[in-house]
Design a protein around this motif. Structure first.
Motif, PDB file in Angstrom:
ATOM      1  N   ILE A 170       0.882  -1.172   0.000  1.00 40.67           N
ATOM      2  CA  ILE A 170       0.000   0.000   0.000  1.00 40.67           C
ATOM      3  C   ILE A 170       0.913   1.213   0.000  1.00 40.67           C
ATOM      4  O   ILE A 170       1.577   1.501   0.996  1.00 40.67           O
ATOM      5  N   ALA A 171       0.963   1.902  -1.147  1.00 43.29           N
ATOM      6  CA  ALA A 171       1.905   3.000  -1.322  1.00 43.29           C
ATOM      7  C   ALA A 171       1.166   4.247  -1.798  1.00 43.29           C
ATOM      8  O   ALA A 171       0.455   4.210  -2.792  1.00 43.29           O
ATOM      9  N   SER A 172       1.340   5.326  -1.079  1.00 43.39           N
ATOM     10  CA  SER A 172       0.808   6.621  -1.502  1.00 43.39           C
ATOM     11  C   SER A 172       1.998   7.533  -1.769  1.00 43.39           C
ATOM     12  O   SER A 172       2.614   8.049  -0.838  1.00 43.39           O
ATOM     13  N   ILE A 199       4.535  -7.598   3.869  1.00 41.69           N
ATOM     14  CA  ILE A 199       3.793  -6.339   4.038  1.00 41.69           C
ATOM     15  C   ILE A 199       4.724  -5.166   3.794  1.00 41.69           C
ATOM     16  O   ILE A 199       5.823  -5.086   4.376  1.00 41.69           O
ATOM     17  N   PHE A 200       4.280  -4.220   2.936  1.00 42.41           N
ATOM     18  CA  PHE A 200       5.056  -3.011   2.682  1.00 42.41           C
ATOM     19  C   PHE A 200       4.097  -1.827   2.592  1.00 42.41           C
ATOM     20  O   PHE A 200       3.282  -1.738   1.678  1.00 42.41           O
ATOM     21  N   LEU A 201       4.164  -0.938   3.573  1.00 40.96           N
ATOM     22  CA  LEU A 201       3.364   0.289   3.597  1.00 40.96           C
ATOM     23  C   LEU A 201       4.312   1.462   3.421  1.00 40.96           C
ATOM     24  O   LEU A 201       5.344   1.557   4.104  1.00 40.96           O
ATOM     25  N   ARG A 202       3.931   2.412   2.538  1.00 36.33           N
ATOM     26  CA  ARG A 202       4.900   3.444   2.160  1.00 36.33           C
ATOM     27  C   ARG A 202       4.221   4.753   1.776  1.00 36.33           C
ATOM     28  O   ARG A 202       3.183   4.758   1.095  1.00 36.33           O
ATOM     29  N   THR A 203       4.793   5.867   2.207  1.00 37.55           N
ATOM     30  CA  THR A 203       4.455   7.182   1.664  1.00 37.55           C
ATOM     31  C   THR A 203       5.690   7.740   0.963  1.00 37.55           C
ATOM     32  O   THR A 203       6.819   7.309   1.201  1.00 37.55           O
ATOM     33  N   GLY A 204       5.460   8.728   0.069  1.00 41.70           N
ATOM     34  CA  GLY A 204       6.574   9.335  -0.640  1.00 41.70           C
ATOM     35  C   GLY A 204       6.103  10.517  -1.460  1.00 41.70           C
ATOM     36  O   GLY A 204       4.917  10.858  -1.479  1.00 41.70           O
ATOM     37  N   THR A 205       7.036  11.121  -2.163  1.00 44.57           N
ATOM     38  CA  THR A 205       6.738  12.311  -2.965  1.00 44.57           C
ATOM     39  C   THR A 205       7.294  12.116  -4.370  1.00 44.57           C
ATOM     40  O   THR A 205       8.031  12.963  -4.883  1.00 44.57           O
ATOM     41  N   ARG A 206       6.894  11.025  -5.003  1.00 45.64           N
ATOM     42  CA  ARG A 206       7.455  10.689  -6.307  1.00 45.64           C
ATOM     43  C   ARG A 206       7.172  11.765  -7.347  1.00 45.64           C
ATOM     44  O   ARG A 206       8.036  12.126  -8.133  1.00 45.64           O
ATOM     45  N   ASN A 207       5.928  12.264  -7.390  1.00 47.72           N
ATOM     46  CA  ASN A 207       5.529  13.195  -8.439  1.00 47.72           C
ATOM     47  C   ASN A 207       5.073  14.552  -7.910  1.00 47.72           C
ATOM     48  O   ASN A 207       4.437  15.319  -8.631  1.00 47.72           O
ATOM     49  N   GLY A 208       5.359  14.870  -6.677  1.00 51.60           N
ATOM     50  CA  GLY A 208       4.932  16.151  -6.140  1.00 51.60           C
ATOM     51  C   GLY A 208       3.429  16.201  -5.967  1.00 51.60           C
ATOM     52  O   GLY A 208       2.771  15.193  -5.681  1.00 51.60           O
ATOM     53  N   GLY A 209       2.828  17.373  -6.133  1.00 57.70           N
ATOM     54  CA  GLY A 209       1.381  17.520  -5.985  1.00 57.70           C
ATOM     55  C   GLY A 209       0.987  17.573  -4.523  1.00 57.70           C
ATOM     56  O   GLY A 209       1.749  18.002  -3.659  1.00 57.70           O
ATOM     57  N   GLU A 210      -0.247  17.156  -4.242  1.00 58.45           N
ATOM     58  CA  GLU A 210      -0.744  17.173  -2.870  1.00 58.45           C
ATOM     59  C   GLU A 210       0.067  16.235  -1.981  1.00 58.45           C
ATOM     60  O   GLU A 210       0.616  15.225  -2.437  1.00 58.45           O
ATOM     61  N   ALA A 211       0.116  16.566  -0.700  1.00 60.65           N
ATOM     62  CA  ALA A 211       0.828  15.713   0.249  1.00 60.65           C
ATOM     63  C   ALA A 211       0.047  14.423   0.462  1.00 60.65           C
ATOM     64  O   ALA A 211      -1.133  14.452   0.799  1.00 60.65           O
ATOM     65  N   PRO A 212       0.657  13.267   0.246  1.00 61.84           N
ATOM     66  CA  PRO A 212      -0.066  12.007   0.424  1.00 61.84           C
ATOM     67  C   PRO A 212      -0.349  11.718   1.889  1.00 61.84           C
ATOM     68  O   PRO A 212       0.318  12.245   2.786  1.00 61.84           O
ATOM     69  N   CYS A 213      -1.339  10.859   2.110  1.00 60.46           N
ATOM     70  CA  CYS A 213      -1.709  10.458   3.466  1.00 60.46           C
ATOM     71  C   CYS A 213      -2.077   8.980   3.459  1.00 60.46           C
ATOM     72  O   CYS A 213      -2.861   8.539   2.621  1.00 60.46           O
ATOM     73  N   LEU A 214      -1.507   8.229   4.371  1.00 60.99           N
ATOM     74  CA  LEU A 214      -1.789   6.807   4.519  1.00 60.99           C
ATOM     75  C   LEU A 214      -2.135   6.558   5.979  1.00 60.99           C
ATOM     76  O   LEU A 214      -1.289   6.740   6.861  1.00 60.99           O
ATOM     77  N   ARG A 215      -3.408   6.134   6.236  1.00 55.34           N
ATOM     78  CA  ARG A 215      -3.832   6.009   7.624  1.00 55.34           C
ATOM     79  C   ARG A 215      -4.974   4.994   7.753  1.00 55.34           C
ATOM     80  O   ARG A 215      -5.631   4.646   6.780  1.00 55.34           O
ATOM     81  N   ASN A 216      -5.153   4.527   8.973  1.00 55.09           N
ATOM     82  CA  ASN A 216      -6.262   3.638   9.331  1.00 55.09           C
ATOM     83  C   ASN A 216      -6.210   2.341   8.515  1.00 55.09           C
ATOM     84  O   ASN A 216      -7.090   2.039   7.719  1.00 55.09           O
ATOM     85  N   ILE A 217      -5.138   1.572   8.734  1.00 57.51           N
ATOM     86  CA  ILE A 217      -4.913   0.314   8.041  1.00 57.51           C
ATOM     87  C   ILE A 217      -4.986  -0.814   9.069  1.00 57.51           C
ATOM     88  O   ILE A 217      -4.277  -0.790  10.082  1.00 57.51           O
ATOM     89  N   THR A 218      -5.842  -1.806   8.818  1.00 54.71           N
ATOM     90  CA  THR A 218      -5.958  -2.978   9.688  1.00 54.71           C
ATOM     91  C   THR A 218      -5.606  -4.225   8.892  1.00 54.71           C
ATOM     92  O   THR A 218      -6.192  -4.480   7.838  1.00 54.71           O
ATOM     93  N   ILE A 219      -4.643  -4.991   9.402  1.00 52.98           N
ATOM     94  CA  ILE A 219      -4.224  -6.243   8.765  1.00 52.98           C
ATOM     95  C   ILE A 219      -4.280  -7.325   9.837  1.00 52.98           C
ATOM     96  O   ILE A 219      -3.574  -7.231  10.848  1.00 52.98           O
ATOM     97  N   LYS A 220      -5.125  -8.334   9.618  1.00 50.54           N
ATOM     98  CA  LYS A 220      -5.287  -9.342  10.663  1.00 50.54           C
ATOM     99  C   LYS A 220      -5.493 -10.729  10.067  1.00 50.54           C
ATOM    100  O   LYS A 220      -5.874 -10.886   8.915  1.00 50.54           O
ATOM    101  N   ASN A 221      -5.208 -11.719  10.899  1.00 45.99           N
ATOM    102  CA  ASN A 221      -5.380 -13.125  10.519  1.00 45.99           C
ATOM    103  C   ASN A 221      -4.557 -13.448   9.268  1.00 45.99           C
ATOM    104  O   ASN A 221      -5.075 -13.783   8.210  1.00 45.99           O
TER     105      ASN A 221
END
Length: 494
Positions: A289-291, A314-336
């Protein structure tokens, strides 16, 4: 509850269809001999059925060769068991739609209540078509911008490309051998894909499924074998919204990623549920899950994942590859979750393998990796068991976990987001960086052979709760420190 009602409403809207009148493809002059080009006769049939109240266009008795067909409102393209809609080998038999900007064997633009059903197959014959597109590039007839004999994916035909359509049903069909992505649904609503089997590993960029800025989507009881990402969710435009999406009871293999958000992530993703998913023989991550392009990604739940012989869980990631709006990654549940990471290359022997990574690199951990100003927020892992192979050798490649060494690890916030970008990381189990409110409950990390690194490294984390975390490394010295913290606030280990 509101989310569940929305999904149920989508199911009812998709599932209800008026009784269909059947029309035989042969009555319009189509010949199932695998030789005759049937584009004109099949398009005439689709146009006639749509103009006369809708119904099923039945393809039976063999292989119907054609170029691009446009599916129209009210038409169910029904391919009987043992029959195929077979793509032409001539790239000039395919159209690049001026609105969708892509080409495909089956296109639909702005249509309603369309379907592809039956136990037959769509087969673009993508390896040969792709080769023929490259031949055209060598002749100067099409552009190869990369100059790598990988002509742009948008001019190599997909099997299916539906753009801005409402009410789509794809059932029971096999969708095989595209020259680009396999099936792409872009800015569509009320989409049901079930009991579909995909063989999509004959050429470059053979994603199994691309859902782009779509809402009210159900994908269930499907089997995918792809050379690129399996379940791929993208956003191509800043105003795009992907929401209310359910994926359940599916199986997938990839020479890239299993569940993948991105890589193009410009709009909003919210309210996704994944249940009972199996990922196997997959080169990169079971979950990515990458933003990195400005997207808001939130309210994602993965409940029930089995990942076998896969390079990274599992790989969760934020970054600024192309600029623009600031990305946001939140409220992630991984279970079982149960996962096994092999020491060998997990997709070795498949037709298109993932690239051999630049060495040196030991096996990478799972990652929750934000960047300083784009922190990942509110991640919960519960009832998770991951087995790693170990065998990491500090004399082969080394990354220490002292304060200075941790703070020297590059951010790489503008890089294409892959777990292997850093080559060596300082943990064998989980590496957590620039994140807030991370909770592990009943998480077991097992390493089979010796690994010089600690199990968990957390760097610049505010709110880290480890409850019932079990670390198993039989070969480790008894006094080995398995959890290393740097700049961690509000830490609890229960």
């Amino acid at each position: 509850m509101r989310r569940l009602l929305t999904i149920l409403t989508a199911i009812l809207l998709i599932a209800w269809q008026a009784p269909a009148k059947d029309y035989l493809a042969g009555d319009f002059g189509a010949k199932p001999d695998g030789i005759t080009l049937n584009t004109a006769s099949l398009q005439a049939a689709i146009d006639f059925i749509s103009a006369n109240g809708g119904g099923r266009l039945v393809l039976g008795g063999g292989d119907f060769l054609c170029g691009t067909l446009y599916l129209k409102s009210g038409v169910d393209l029904h391919i009987e068991e043992g029959s195929r809609l077979l793509g032409s080998l001539n790239p000039w038999d395919y159209q690049r739609d001026p609105d969708a900007k892509w080409t495909a064997l089956l296109l639909a633009v702005g249509q309603e209540n369309i379907a592809i059903t039956g136990k037959g197959a769509l087969d673009c014959q993508g390896f040969q078509v792709g080769y023929n597109v490259v031949e055209n590039a060598h002749k100067g007839l099409v552009k190869d911008d990369l100059r790598l004999d990988r002509v742009g994916g948008e001019i190599r035909p997909e099997n299916i490309h539906f753009y801005r359509c409402n009410g789509i049903t794809v059932q029971d069909i096999s969708i095989n051998n595209p020259a680009s992505w396999n099936q792409q649904y872009d800015q569509c609503r009320n989409l049901l894909i079930e009991r579909v089997k995909v063989d999509s590993k004959c050429y470059w960029n053979n994603d199994g499924l691309d859902v782009v800025d779509c809402s009210d989507v159900i994908i269930r009881d499907c089997d995918f074998d792809a050379s690129d990402d399996v379940f791929c969710f993208k956003s191509h435009v800043p105003y795009g919204v992907s929401e209310n999406i359910l994926v359940e009871n599916c199986r997938g293999r990839s020479s890239a990623n299993g569940i993948k958000f991105g890589t193009v992530t410009r709009g909003t993703f919210r309210n996704f549920t994944f249940r009972n998913i199996e990922i196997y023989d997959t080169y990169r991550s079971a979950i990515t899950i990458a933003s990195v392009d400005g997207a808001l990604i939130e309210n994602i739940e993965i409940d029930g994942l089995r990942s076998i012989h896969t390079g990274n869980p599992i790989f969760l990631r934020t970054g600024t590859r192309n600029g623009g709006e600031a990305p946001c990654l939140r409220n992630i549940t991984i279970k079982n979750v149960y996962a096994e990471v092999p020491f060998d290359k997990p997709d070795a022997g498949y037709m298109y393998e993932g690239p051999v990574e630049d060495l040196p690199r030991n096996i990478c951990p799972s990652g929750i990796q934000g960047v300083p100003e784009l922190r990942i927020q509110n991640v919960s892992l519960e009832n998770v068991e991951i087995h790693y192979p170990g065998n990491a050798d500090p004399d082969y490649a080394y990354c220490g976990s002292s304060k200075a060494e941790l703070e020297a690890i590059p951010e790489l916030e503008k890089s294409y987001p892959e777990f292997s970008n850093w080559k060596e990381l300082p943990a064998w189990g989980f590496y957590i960086r620039h994140a807030d409110n991370i909770r592990f409950k009943n998480v077991t990390l097992v390493v089979e052979d010796a690994d010089y690194r600690p199990a968990i490294v957390a760097d610049d984390v505010n709110g880290l709760v480890l409850e019932g975390v079990k670390i198993v490394q039989d070969s480790a010295p008894k006094n080995k420190k398995q959890i290393v913290l740097n700049k961690v606030k509000n830490y609890k280990n229960k």
